[in-house]
Design a protein around this motif. Structure first.
Motif, PDB file in Angstrom:
ATOM      1  N   GLY A 173      15.853  43.353  34.230  1.00  0.00           N
ATOM      2  CA  GLY A 173      14.878  42.806  33.289  1.00  0.00           C
ATOM      3  C   GLY A 173      15.539  41.893  32.270  1.00  0.00           C
ATOM      4  O   GLY A 173      16.570  42.237  31.715  1.00  0.00           O
TER       5      GLY A 173
ATOM      6  N   ASN B 109      14.192  36.663  36.611  1.00  0.00           N
ATOM      7  CA  ASN B 109      13.614  36.737  37.964  1.00  0.00           C
ATOM      8  C   ASN B 109      12.251  36.064  38.042  1.00  0.00           C
ATOM      9  O   ASN B 109      11.948  35.358  38.994  1.00  0.00           O
ATOM     10  CB  ASN B 109      13.338  38.204  38.333  1.00  0.00           C
TER      11      ASN B 109
ATOM     12  N   ASP C 262       5.862  40.213  42.058  1.00  0.00           N
ATOM     13  CA  ASP C 262       6.812  40.643  41.036  1.00  0.00           C
ATOM     14  C   ASP C 262       6.720  42.143  40.812  1.00  0.00           C
ATOM     15  O   ASP C 262       5.647  42.718  40.909  1.00  0.00           O
ATOM     16  CB  ASP C 262       6.495  39.978  39.687  1.00  0.00           C
ATOM     17  N   THR C 263       7.844  42.766  40.503  1.00  0.00           N
ATOM     18  CA  THR C 263       7.783  44.123  39.956  1.00  0.00           C
ATOM     19  C   THR C 263       8.358  44.030  38.563  1.00  0.00           C
ATOM     20  O   THR C 263       9.542  43.826  38.386  1.00  0.00           O
ATOM     21  CB  THR C 263       8.641  45.106  40.766  1.00  0.00           C
ATOM     22  N   PHE C 264       7.488  44.108  37.556  1.00  0.00           N
ATOM     23  CA  PHE C 264       8.009  43.963  36.206  1.00  0.00           C
ATOM     24  C   PHE C 264       7.457  44.998  35.248  1.00  0.00           C
ATOM     25  O   PHE C 264       7.492  44.822  34.031  1.00  0.00           O
ATOM     26  CB  PHE C 264       7.796  42.552  35.665  1.00  0.00           C
TER      27      PHE C 264
ATOM     28  N   SER D 140      10.385  46.116  33.215  1.00  0.00           N
ATOM     29  CA  SER D 140      11.467  45.139  33.125  1.00  0.00           C
ATOM     30  C   SER D 140      11.977  44.953  31.703  1.00  0.00           C
ATOM     31  O   SER D 140      13.134  44.683  31.476  1.00  0.00           O
ATOM     32  CB  SER D 140      11.002  43.796  33.659  1.00  0.00           C
TER      33      SER D 140
ATOM     34  N   SER E 107      15.541  47.753  36.931  1.00  0.00           N
ATOM     35  CA  SER E 107      15.714  46.844  38.063  1.00  0.00           C
ATOM     36  C   SER E 107      14.446  46.004  38.236  1.00  0.00           C
ATOM     37  O   SER E 107      13.348  46.524  38.081  1.00  0.00           O
ATOM     38  CB  SER E 107      15.926  47.628  39.357  1.00  0.00           C
ATOM     39  N   VAL E 108      14.620  44.748  38.586  1.00  0.00           N
ATOM     40  CA  VAL E 108      13.469  43.878  38.827  1.00  0.00           C
ATOM     41  C   VAL E 108      13.665  43.150  40.148  1.00  0.00           C
ATOM     42  O   VAL E 108      14.746  42.629  40.420  1.00  0.00           O
ATOM     43  CB  VAL E 108      13.322  42.826  37.703  1.00  0.00           C
TER      44      VAL E 108
ATOM     45  N   THR F 163      11.780  40.283  42.857  1.00  0.00           N
ATOM     46  CA  THR F 163      10.709  39.324  43.096  1.00  0.00           C
ATOM     47  C   THR F 163      10.718  38.960  44.578  1.00  0.00           C
ATOM     48  O   THR F 163      11.751  38.527  45.107  1.00  0.00           O
ATOM     49  CB  THR F 163      10.899  38.072  42.215  1.00  0.00           C
TER      50      THR F 163
END
Lengths: 618, 194
Positions: free
Chosen positions: B13, B17, B39-41, B44, B49-50, B52
């Motif tokens: 984060g 990304n 996206d995984t935010f 973040s 961990s992030v 895309t």
């Protein structure tokens, strides 16, 4: 494929907001919550252009009530929320469905969070559509996310019924191209309220009328262009999917050679378009259901098939062929398709890895200088002084990370639950419960759901210390304004936490400074030992919000480590236990170091070192 | 071109990304293709961990890359690159990884040691087709800013043979999204990094 001029990259949430603008919605209300927040954030950006009302309400129930009021007055309305928010609003929803939404129209958007990426559960909110007997859309693409808002509003106006649109994390938080339409230019004017906007004295007759509406809507859904059938001639297997799961199905079908697999991408998933589905069931003897999270469509279709003569084989969550928890993805669909068709997918093989010992975890932590860490440090110190006899009933916000901080938080459920649980724990003396009770809430959570619990604690004389960590913003979801925020727009009037909590006449009240660990610890220690209802309002700081407000801001107290005083590896209290990211353990020298690019120069760590080795200065 | 072409961006984060995903998506649109970016935010902001997931094709693909189907892995952080590779890389995957580590809190606390970069590189090689570990720290220091990591990594991406995005469109997307000369210079450096 060539790109039309009107194609714009949008997330599912942005597309929903765009749909609201195109539909001519004039009143939008929400409470922030991942993964739904960006719907309203986007609407705020267009609000001045469209001259529409957009608000962060104090909670989701208030948001829905306000939006319904607008709809009753003839103003098209939208309210959006995360999964858990719909629980808060559900009491109102299960009455509004019977009262009807009047002439304006009301679209409710709920964003579920399978796997609970940013939630404390992974509930399926579609059951509210069934409980309330209201129509439900599950868009599967960014385009449908936009278009179902327009269609949902049309339906809501026509039948004077609230319409639910359900998204999930992967649709809300992914983006793709959307062909946008015209912004509605229709002027809005409020009218008079219609008569009898209540359900008594004969709610059962209102229920009857509602069921009549839903029957007509089911008829309309039979012809809905949103439900897309593919390859249904001569099929050996039918896939029924909804929401973003449909995109995984479309992808999985691309890499399987057989063409005898049909697919129904169902967007109008309640009430079911029965005839459409029965017709499809008659044409196949096997059906596979792909949906997030619960077997909602699967159960409805299984129920429907009882009318059939030859019932197909059903594969899904009920049969154990699809996982009943967690997120959907293309791999799950592919694996089941291979199994059910006996065909191999055209797919790259994955190499096996043996490196798991290198994959050190990356736990979530409070930011550098976050005053919530200071508070939990104080909790931990006081707990030690009391021989462990202290319990902390927690709540929802950044400070929920307290559950990971030496387990400084004992319970954490719904918004406002900290003070409610504390109210119960604080009345267990007669049964020998002898721990001091501390309830924790943030400022936005305080306004959202803490007042009834606090009033109950006062009324019942619960022995409880209620601590409000007041950083004057909704930090977790991106600094949305709330009634207590220090900076308010001209049209908004600030409501102070202090005035509200003093009104319940606690036995003890004190302000506190969460940036000063020493005074904070002493204040908490002396407070929990008093009798009765105690309230501490802690002036707290969100360091992210601070930097956003004052770009480049750093505090006035730089620190460094005095290695003559530091006990090195024998102690490690600063780096290991306090754990501010601004401090790091140097494996080479076996001393802590200050990471200047991370440290916000708040100086909080100075009092944490028992050897006075953290000293002020560069 | 391979359709879909799948790019996975892995980092921590705050590293950018999301901006990286936006730039690549914009370049895909300029190219006349359809991007889907997942996206995984959720966490973040709190140093988690992030990842895309970027899919590029002539139609919309799912927002998550199926296991093994990554064409290019852009690793903004070594351990995060390996974490993403173990889950999603396959025999086609070219990994481009910044060697600059961001130690997690269990390392800064002194409880764990950050793995050796050479071990991480070996781990990546065991699950990817090829691996490029980039000495980004030196480059970014020379450029006077760590903020240009995004553009540097996208530059490196542009030099991969089968990437369906023209350098011209990637540069234009960087200009549109970031509006910075420094970023274009970082892109050029990245393009020569492999």
């Amino acid at each position: 494929m060539s790109k039309s001029k009107a194609d714009v990259i949008m997330s599912g949430n942005e597309a929903i907001a765009r749909g609201a603008v195109e539909a001519g919605i004039g009143f939008c209300a929400s409470y922030p919550g991942t993964p739904s927040t960006e719907i309203l954030t986007s609407l705020f950006e267009t609000a001045s252009k469209t001259d529409s009302h957009v608000e962060w309400s104090s909670n989701e129930k208030v948001a829905m009530e306000s939006a319904a009021a607008a709809s009753w007055a003839g103003i098209p309305a939208l309210c959006s929320m995360k999964s858990l928010g719909l629980n808060v609003a559900s009491d109102f929803l299960l009455n509004l469905n019977l009262s009807g939404t009047g002439k304006g129209g009301l679209v409710i958007v709920v964003c579920d969070d399978p796997k609970g990426h940013s939630s404390s559960n992974e509930q399926d909110s579609r059951f509210y559509a069934k409980a309330a007997q209201i129509p439900l859309f599950e868009p599967s693409t960014y385009q449908e996310a936009k278009d179902t808002v327009v269609e949902g509003l049309r339906l809501s106006k026509k039948y004077e019924i609230p319409v639910l649109i359900r998204s999930t994390t992967r649709l809300s938080h992914s983006r793709g191209l959307v062909t946008i339409g015209k912004v509605s230019a229709k002027p809005l004017k409020a009218g008079v309220l219609q008569e009898r906007l209540y359900n008594v004295p004969a709610p059962h007759l209102r229920h009857r009328d509602l069921l009549g509406k839903i029957e007509k809507i089911a008829e309309e859904f039979e012809r809905s262009p949103f439900n897309i059938e593919a390859d249904i001639t001569n099929m050996k297997l039918l896939l029924i999917s909804s929401g973003i799961s449909s995109s995984y199905v479309r992808e999985a079908l691309h890499s399987i050679p057989s063409h005898r697999i049909g697919h129904l991408s169902l967007v109008t998933s309640f009430p079911l378009p029965k005839k459409t589905i029965i017709n499809l069931l008659k044409r196949t003897d096997r059906v596979l259901f792909i949906e997030e999270n619960d077997p909602f469509i699967e159960d409805e279709v299984r129920g429907l098939s009882a009318e059939l003569e030859g019932v197909p084989h059903f594969y899904g969550k009920r049969s154990g062929h699809i996982p009943s928890y967690g997120e959907m993805n293309t791999d799950i669909v592919s694996t089941r398709l291979q199994q059910l068709t006996g065909q191999q997918m055209i797919k790259t093989t994955k190499k096996e890895s043996h490196v798991s010992d290198l994959l050190i975890e990356r736990p979530l932590t409070f930011c550098a200088g976050c005053t919530h860490r200071n508070f939990y440090w104080a909790v931990r110190t006081v707990k030690k002084r009391l021989g462990g006899k202290l319990v902390v009933a927690g709540d929802i916000g950044c400070y929920s990370l307290g559950v990971f901080y030496d387990e400084a938080m004992d319970t954490m459920q719904a918004m406002g639950s900290g003070v409610g649980v504390g109210s119960g724990l604080g009345q267990l003396h007669r049964y020998g419960f002898d721990s001091k009770v501390v309830s924790v809430a943030g400022d936005s959570t305080f306004f959202h759901a803490c007042l009834p619990g606090l009033i109950n604690a006062r009324h019942k004389n619960a022995d409880l210390t209620f601590v409000i960590l007041d950083n004057a913003t909704t930090a977790m979801t991106g600094f949305q304004v709330h009634p207590g925020s220090s900076e308010q727009e001209d049209s908004l009037r600030r409501v102070r936490v202090e005035g509200l909590v003093k009104a319940v006449e606690p036995d003890f009240f004190s302000l506190g400074d969460a940036t000063d660990i020493k005074s904070l610890t002493d204040l908490l220690h002396s407070t929990v030992q008093k009798e009765g209802l105690k309230i501490l309002l802690l002036d707290s700081v969100c360091r992210l919000e601070e930097v956003k407000r004052i770009p480049g801001f750093v505090g006035a107290t730089p620190v460094h480590i005095d290695r003559d005083l530091c006990k090195g590896e024998k102690c490690k209290i600063c780096a290991r236990d306090f754990g501010c990211p601004g401090l790091s353990w140097d494996q080479e020298t076996n001393y802590p170091i200050v990471l200047d690019h991370v440290c916000v120069r708040c100086g909080a760590c100075i009092s944490v070192c028992p050897h006075d080795a953290i000293v002020e200065g560069e | 071109m391979r359709d879909p072409y799948s790019i996975l961006v892995a980092g921590v984060g705050g590293q950018g990304n999301l901006v990286c995903g936006r730039i690549i998506a914009e370049a895909a649109v300029l190219q006349g293709l359809r991007p889907v970016v997942g996206d995984t935010f959720g966490a973040s902001r709190r140093g988690g961990s992030v990842m895309t997931h970027i899919r590029i094709g002539k139609q919309d693909w799912g927002p998550l890359i199926p296991k093994g189907e990554v064409d290019v892995l852009l690793g903004f952080e070594p351990v995060e690159a390996l974490r993403a590779a173990v889950k999603y890389a396959g025999e086609r995957t070219v990994a481009i990884v910044s060697k600059m580590a961001i130690p997690p809190s269990n390392v800064t606390s002194g409880d764990l040691r950050y793995p050796a970069i050479s071990d991480i590189a070996q781990g990546l090689e065991s699950v990817c087709r090829s691996v490029h570990m980039l000495d980004t720290e030196q480059v970014l220091e020379d450029m006077g800013s760590t903020r240009v990591l995004n553009s540097f990594m996208i530059g490196a991406l542009s030099s991969i043979e089968d990437v369906p995005l023209d350098s011209k469109n990637l540069r234009k997307a960087i200009s549109n999204v970031l509006e910075s000369e420094k970023d274009l210079a970082a892109f050029q450096k990245g393009a020569k990094a492999l």
